[in-house]
Design a protein around this motif. Structure first.
Motif, PDB file in Angstrom:
ATOM      1  N   SER A  82       5.314 -83.229  80.296  1.00  0.00           N
ATOM      2  CA  SER A  82       5.271 -82.247  81.110  1.00  0.00           C
ATOM      3  C   SER A  82       6.253 -81.002  80.579  1.00  0.00           C
ATOM      4  O   SER A  82       6.196 -80.927  78.944  1.00  0.00           O
ATOM      5  CB  SER A  82       6.944 -82.120  82.137  1.00  0.00           C
ATOM      6  OG  SER A  82       8.297 -82.130  81.007  1.00  0.00           O
ATOM      7  N   SER A  84       8.812 -79.518  79.734  1.00  0.00           N
ATOM      8  CA  SER A  84      10.070 -79.400  79.262  1.00  0.00           C
ATOM      9  C   SER A  84      10.146 -81.095  78.830  1.00  0.00           C
ATOM     10  O   SER A  84      11.644 -81.553  78.436  1.00  0.00           O
ATOM     11  CB  SER A  84      11.597 -79.922  80.721  1.00  0.00           C
ATOM     12  OG  SER A  84      10.416 -81.561  81.463  1.00  0.00           O
ATOM     13  N   ALA A 428       4.780 -82.140  86.892  1.00  0.00           N
ATOM     14  CA  ALA A 428       6.196 -81.579  86.986  1.00  0.00           C
ATOM     15  C   ALA A 428       6.952 -82.533  87.787  1.00  0.00           C
ATOM     16  O   ALA A 428       8.211 -81.820  88.165  1.00  0.00           O
ATOM     17  CB  ALA A 428       5.782 -80.776  88.749  1.00  0.00           C
ATOM     18  N   GLY A 431      10.809 -82.212  85.899  1.00  0.00           N
ATOM     19  CA  GLY A 431      11.364 -81.456  85.786  1.00  0.00           C
ATOM     20  C   GLY A 431      12.362 -80.809  87.071  1.00  0.00           C
ATOM     21  O   GLY A 431      13.220 -81.677  87.646  1.00  0.00           O
ATOM     22  N   THR A 432      12.865 -79.656  87.673  1.00  0.00           N
ATOM     23  CA  THR A 432      12.971 -79.385  88.853  1.00  0.00           C
ATOM     24  C   THR A 432      12.472 -80.244  89.551  1.00  0.00           C
ATOM     25  O   THR A 432      12.531 -80.625  89.921  1.00  0.00           O
ATOM     26  CB  THR A 432      13.061 -77.915  89.064  1.00  0.00           C
ATOM     27  OG1 THR A 432      13.069 -77.055  88.380  1.00  0.00           O
ATOM     28  CG2 THR A 432      13.812 -77.621  90.214  1.00  0.00           C
ATOM     29  N   GLY A 433      14.253 -81.216  89.955  1.00  0.00           N
ATOM     30  CA  GLY A 433      14.171 -81.948  91.436  1.00  0.00           C
ATOM     31  C   GLY A 433      14.687 -83.465  90.709  1.00  0.00           C
ATOM     32  O   GLY A 433      14.169 -84.547  91.480  1.00  0.00           O
ATOM     33  N   TYR A 434      14.115 -83.723  89.785  1.00  0.00           N
ATOM     34  CA  TYR A 434      13.713 -85.064  89.153  1.00  0.00           C
ATOM     35  C   TYR A 434      15.304 -85.781  89.389  1.00  0.00           C
ATOM     36  O   TYR A 434      16.721 -85.163  89.154  1.00  0.00           O
ATOM     37  CB  TYR A 434      13.777 -85.558  87.357  1.00  0.00           C
ATOM     38  CG  TYR A 434      12.943 -86.216  87.329  1.00  0.00           C
ATOM     39  CD1 TYR A 434      12.655 -87.712  88.001  1.00  0.00           C
ATOM     40  CD2 TYR A 434      14.496 -86.764  85.936  1.00  0.00           C
ATOM     41  CE1 TYR A 434      13.071 -89.451  87.066  1.00  0.00           C
ATOM     42  CE2 TYR A 434      14.024 -87.991  85.400  1.00  0.00           C
ATOM     43  CZ  TYR A 434      13.630 -89.340  86.252  1.00  0.00           C
ATOM     44  OH  TYR A 434      13.528 -90.279  85.754  1.00  0.00           O
ATOM     45  N   GLU A 436      16.795 -86.668  91.870  1.00  0.00           N
ATOM     46  CA  GLU A 436      17.706 -85.618  93.058  1.00  0.00           C
ATOM     47  C   GLU A 436      16.765 -86.183  93.854  1.00  0.00           C
ATOM     48  O   GLU A 436      17.323 -85.525  95.400  1.00  0.00           O
ATOM     49  CB  GLU A 436      18.340 -83.764  93.169  1.00  0.00           C
ATOM     50  CG  GLU A 436      18.990 -83.725  91.730  1.00  0.00           C
ATOM     51  CD  GLU A 436      19.940 -84.581  91.230  1.00  0.00           C
ATOM     52  OE1 GLU A 436      20.591 -84.392  92.559  1.00  0.00           O
ATOM     53  OE2 GLU A 436      20.774 -85.104  90.638  1.00  0.00           O
ATOM     54  N   ARG A 437      15.961 -86.319  94.117  1.00  0.00           N
ATOM     55  CA  ARG A 437      15.216 -86.682  95.380  1.00  0.00           C
ATOM     56  C   ARG A 437      15.683 -88.115  95.931  1.00  0.00           C
ATOM     57  O   ARG A 437      15.902 -88.171  95.681  1.00  0.00           O
ATOM     58  CB  ARG A 437      13.445 -86.796  94.980  1.00  0.00           C
ATOM     59  CG  ARG A 437      12.940 -85.230  94.261  1.00  0.00           C
ATOM     60  CD  ARG A 437      11.677 -85.459  93.960  1.00  0.00           C
ATOM     61  NE  ARG A 437      11.008 -84.329  92.889  1.00  0.00           N
ATOM     62  CZ  ARG A 437      10.970 -84.856  91.642  1.00  0.00           C
ATOM     63  NH1 ARG A 437      10.689 -86.066  91.312  1.00  0.00           N
ATOM     64  NH2 ARG A 437      10.294 -83.600  91.009  1.00  0.00           N
ATOM     65  N   GLU A 466      19.002 -92.564  89.797  1.00  0.00           N
ATOM     66  CA  GLU A 466      18.276 -91.765  90.639  1.00  0.00           C
ATOM     67  C   GLU A 466      18.329 -92.082  91.892  1.00  0.00           C
ATOM     68  O   GLU A 466      17.771 -91.337  92.916  1.00  0.00           O
ATOM     69  CB  GLU A 466      16.353 -92.253  90.996  1.00  0.00           C
ATOM     70  CG  GLU A 466      15.769 -92.635  89.753  1.00  0.00           C
ATOM     71  CD  GLU A 466      15.710 -94.053  89.097  1.00  0.00           C
ATOM     72  OE1 GLU A 466      14.214 -94.148  88.232  1.00  0.00           O
ATOM     73  OE2 GLU A 466      16.212 -94.550  89.098  1.00  0.00           O
TER      74      GLU A 466
END
Length: 548
Positions: A82, A84, A428, A431-434, A436-437, A466
C-alpha cells in the motif's frame, strides 16, 4: 542452556517457538517438523540456513546450467502492499514490507525453509543461570553493514532500545518486553549480556519471531542500512523497490543477482498477467484460480508448499454484535469447513478449528468445531439476533481470501444471517481502518502458539489485535507460560489458553492454507518451504537466473 556455538551447533527450542518474519510468521503443519519444545534441533555450526531448490518442470528448465550463475536483474511481483508501506524492518505491516526487510536486513535468529530456527547474526545464545533470567549473546564476526561499518554489540543494544522505546514501541516490543535495557552489559565488541526483569526461557524463540532485524546505531528508515544480501537503491511506496547486490555480504557466495526489483500490483490478476507476459520473473501467493492456467503456460513452473498459514475472519469482541460471545460462537458454527476448503481453496488447505498454532507440539487437536447451523440459530435467538445482518470487509490480500468471504456469506444464510461483503483494493486494506473494523479478514504467516499470541491476541499489548480480544485470565496465563521452565506445565497452560480461544475468542480460522508460487523457467534457487511466506520466505539472495 546454550543455543548454537561451534561445539555441536544445537539450538534448543522452547515452547514459545518463533514466528519467523515480521508480523506474520510462521509454523509447521507436519508432525515431521518439530515445534519448540524441550528437544534440541540440529543447527549448522555456521548458522547457515537450510536451502532447497525447485525441480525443473520443462525442457527449457532442464537445459539450464547446473550451477548458480551470477548477474542479471530478478523482478518479483507481489500484492498486498500500500501507499503506507515502510522501509523500517522493526515496524513491518504488509507482506511487501516483509519482503523488503528480509532482503535488506537480518535478525539474530532466523528460520530455515523448513521453519526450523537457525542462528543468523548471533553465533551463540546462552542462558546464564538455571532460571534463564539473563542471556549472553555472542555475535558473528566479520559482518558489515551496507555502509562498511562492522556489526557490533552496540548495534544490538541500539536495536533493542529502538524497539522498546516507551513513547513509540515497535513491532517486537512485546517479545523483548522482559529485557532490562539499563542492565545490558557489553562484554566486548561482539558479546553482550542481557538481563531480564523476570525469568525468560523463551527469549531465543521470541527472537526467532523475526522482529529483531538488527539496524546500526543511528538508523534512519529513509536511508535503510542493513547487513542483508541487498542494498537499497530506490523506492516508491506501493509501486516499486529497487535493491542492488551487497558485494560485501558475509555469506560470500550470495547474492547471485546484481539487482532485485520488487514490483507491487493492486490485484492478483495483474500480477499473474505480468508473469505470463514476462514483465516479472516470479510471483508469490498465486491465487488458486490462476494456478491451473499457469501450470499450462509455457515457460512457467508452479510450486505448491504446505504450511500452517491462515486467513482468519476477525470479529471485534468489544463492539456489537460480536461483544456477545453467543454471536461469536454462532458465527463459527455457521462455517462448513470442508466445503470452505474445497470451494475457496480448491482443496489446497487443512481444516482449521479457530485456534492458531497448528504445528506447535503443544497444539490441542481435541478442539474440533462442528458445522451446526441449527445450534447457530438457537444461539442467535438467545442473543436477540435472529435476523442478524453484518458487513464483512475483505480484500485480495492472499490467495483464497475473497473467495472464502463469498463462501462464508452463502453458508451464513443457512442460519438466517445476512453477510454483506465489501471487497477493498489491497492498497487500501492495510490503510485507514485496519485493525478497527468490526468484521474483517487478515493473513497470518505461521509461528508457534505463544509467539502468535504475543502479536495477535494479548490485549492492548498485541500490536495486531484485530479482534480487540483482552481477557485477564488469558493474559495471566501467557505471563505464567513465559516464566515456566517445566515443559509439561507449559503444555497445560497452552491448552488452557487454547480452550479460551476456542470458547470465547474473536477469530474464525476455517483452514490452514497452502502457499502457491510461480516462477519463470529461468529462475533458480526457489523451493518449497513450510513457513507460509511466499517465494521460499522471500529469500531472493539465494535465487539466480539460468539465462538473462
Amino acid at each position: 542452556m546454550t543455543f548454537g556455538g561451534t561445539g555441536g551447533g544445537h539450538l534448543m527450542r522452547d515452547r514459545s517457538d518463533p514466528d519467523g518474519v515480521s508480523r506474520r510468521d510462521f509454523l509447521r503443519v507436519s508432525a515431521a517438523v518439530v515445534g519448540v519444545g524441550v528437544a534440541t534441533v540440529g543447527l549448522d555450526a555456521c548458522g547457515s540456513r537450510t536451502r532447497s531448490t525447485t525441480t525443473p518442470t520443462s525442457a527449457a528448465a532442464s537445459a539450464a546450467p547446473a550451477g548458480p550463475r551470477r548477474g542479471g536483474t530478478l523482478r518479483v511481483g507481489l500484492t498486498g502492499g500500500s501507499a503506507s508501506d515502510t522501509l523500517d524492518p522493526n515496524n513491518t505491516v504488509t507482506a511487501v514490507d516483509v519482503a523488503r526487510a528480509i532482503s535488506l536486513f537480518e535478525p539474530l535468529v532466523n528460520q530455515s525453509s523448513a521453519d526450523l530456527p537457525v542462528l543468523d547474526l548471533a553465533e551463540e545464545l546462552t542462558a546464564d543461570d538455571a532460571t534463564a533470567s539473563s542471556w549472553t549473546i555472542r555475535l558473528r564476526k566479520g559482518v558489515t553493514f551496507h555502509n562498511g561499518k562492522e556489526l557490533t554489540a552496540a548495534d544490538v543494544v541500539y536495536t533493542f532500545t529502538r524497539i522498546l522505546d516507551p513513547k513509540h514501541p515497535l513491532e517486537g516490543a512485546l517479545s523483548l518486553n522482559p529485557v532490562d535495557l539499563r542492565g545490558i552489559k557489553i562484554l566486548d565488541s561482539h558479546t553482550l549480556r542481557v538481563p531480564m526483569t523476570r525469568p525468560y526461557a523463551t527469549f531465543p524463540a521470541q527472537l526467532y519471531g523475526g522482529f529483531d532485524f538488527i539496524v546500526p546505531v543511528g538508523f534512519d528508515p529513509r536511508s535503510p542500512i542493513g547487513t542483508g544480501p541487498f542494498k537499497f537503491k530506490s523506492w516508491t511506496p506501493g509501486v516499486q523497490s529497487v535493491f542492488v547486490r551487497n558485494e560485501n555480504y558475509w555469506r560470500r557466495e550470495l547474492p547471485y543477482v546484481d539487482e532485485l526489483v520488487i514490483i507491487e500490483f493492486a490485484d492478483s490478476t495483474s500480477q499473474v498477467n505480468a508473469l505470463i507476459s514476462g514483465q516479472v520473473d516470479a510471483i508469490g501467493n498465486v491465487p488458486l484460480t490462476a494456478a491451473a492456467q499457469l501450470r499450462s503456460t509455457p515457460g512457467v513452473h508452479v510450486l505448491d508448499s504446505k504450511s500452517a498459514a491462515y486467513n482468519p475472519f476477525t470479529m471485534r469482541v468489544d463492539v456489537p454484535p460480536f461483544n456477545d460471545v453467543r454471536v461469536r460462537q454462532a458465527m463459527r458454527l455457521l462455517v462448513d469447513r470442508r466445503q470452505m476448503v474445497d470451494a475457496a481453496y480448491d482443496g489446497h488447505a487443512l481444516i482449521g478449528n479457530d485456534v492458531f498454532g497448528l504445528a506447535d507440539p503443544d497444539y490441542d487437536h481435541s478442539l474440533v468445531r462442528p458445522y451446526d447451523p441449527a445450534q447457530a440459530r438457537s444461539l442467535l435467538k438467545a442473543a436477540g439476533r435472529s435476523d442478524l445482518t453484518v458487513d464483512l470487509v475483505t480484500s485480495d490480500i492472499s490467495s483464497g481470501v475473497v473467495q472464502s468471504a463469498t463462501v462464508f456469506a452463502q453458508q451464513a444464510k443457512q442460519a438466517g444471517v445476512t453477510v454483506n461483503v465489501s471487497n477493498l483494493p489491497t492498497t487500501a486494506f492495510f490503510g485507514t481502518g485496519y485493525l478497527e473494523r468490526a468484521f474483517s479478514q487478515d493473513v497470518w504467516y505461521p509461528s508457534t502458539y505463544l509467539v502468535l499470541v504475543a502479536q495477535e491476541t494479548l490485549g492492548s499489548a498485541a500490536p495486531f489485535n484485530e479482534t480487540h480480544f483482552d481477557d485477564p485470565t488469558y493474559n495471566a496465563l501467557y505471563a505464567e507460560a513465559n516464566r515456566t521452565l517445566d515443559p509439561a506445565k507449559v503444555r497445560d497452560i497452552v491448552h488452557e489458553m487454547m480452550r479460551i480461544d476456542f470458547d470465547r475468542g474473536g477469530l474464525i480460522i476455517p483452514s490452514f492454507n497452502d502457499n502457491i508460487d510461480a516462477y519463470a523457467d529461468k529462475v533458480r534457487g526457489g523451493g518449497p518451504n513450510f513457513t507460509g511466506i511466499p517465494l521460499n520466505r522471500y529469500d531472493f539472495g539465494q535465487m539466480w537466473l539460468a539465462r538473462r
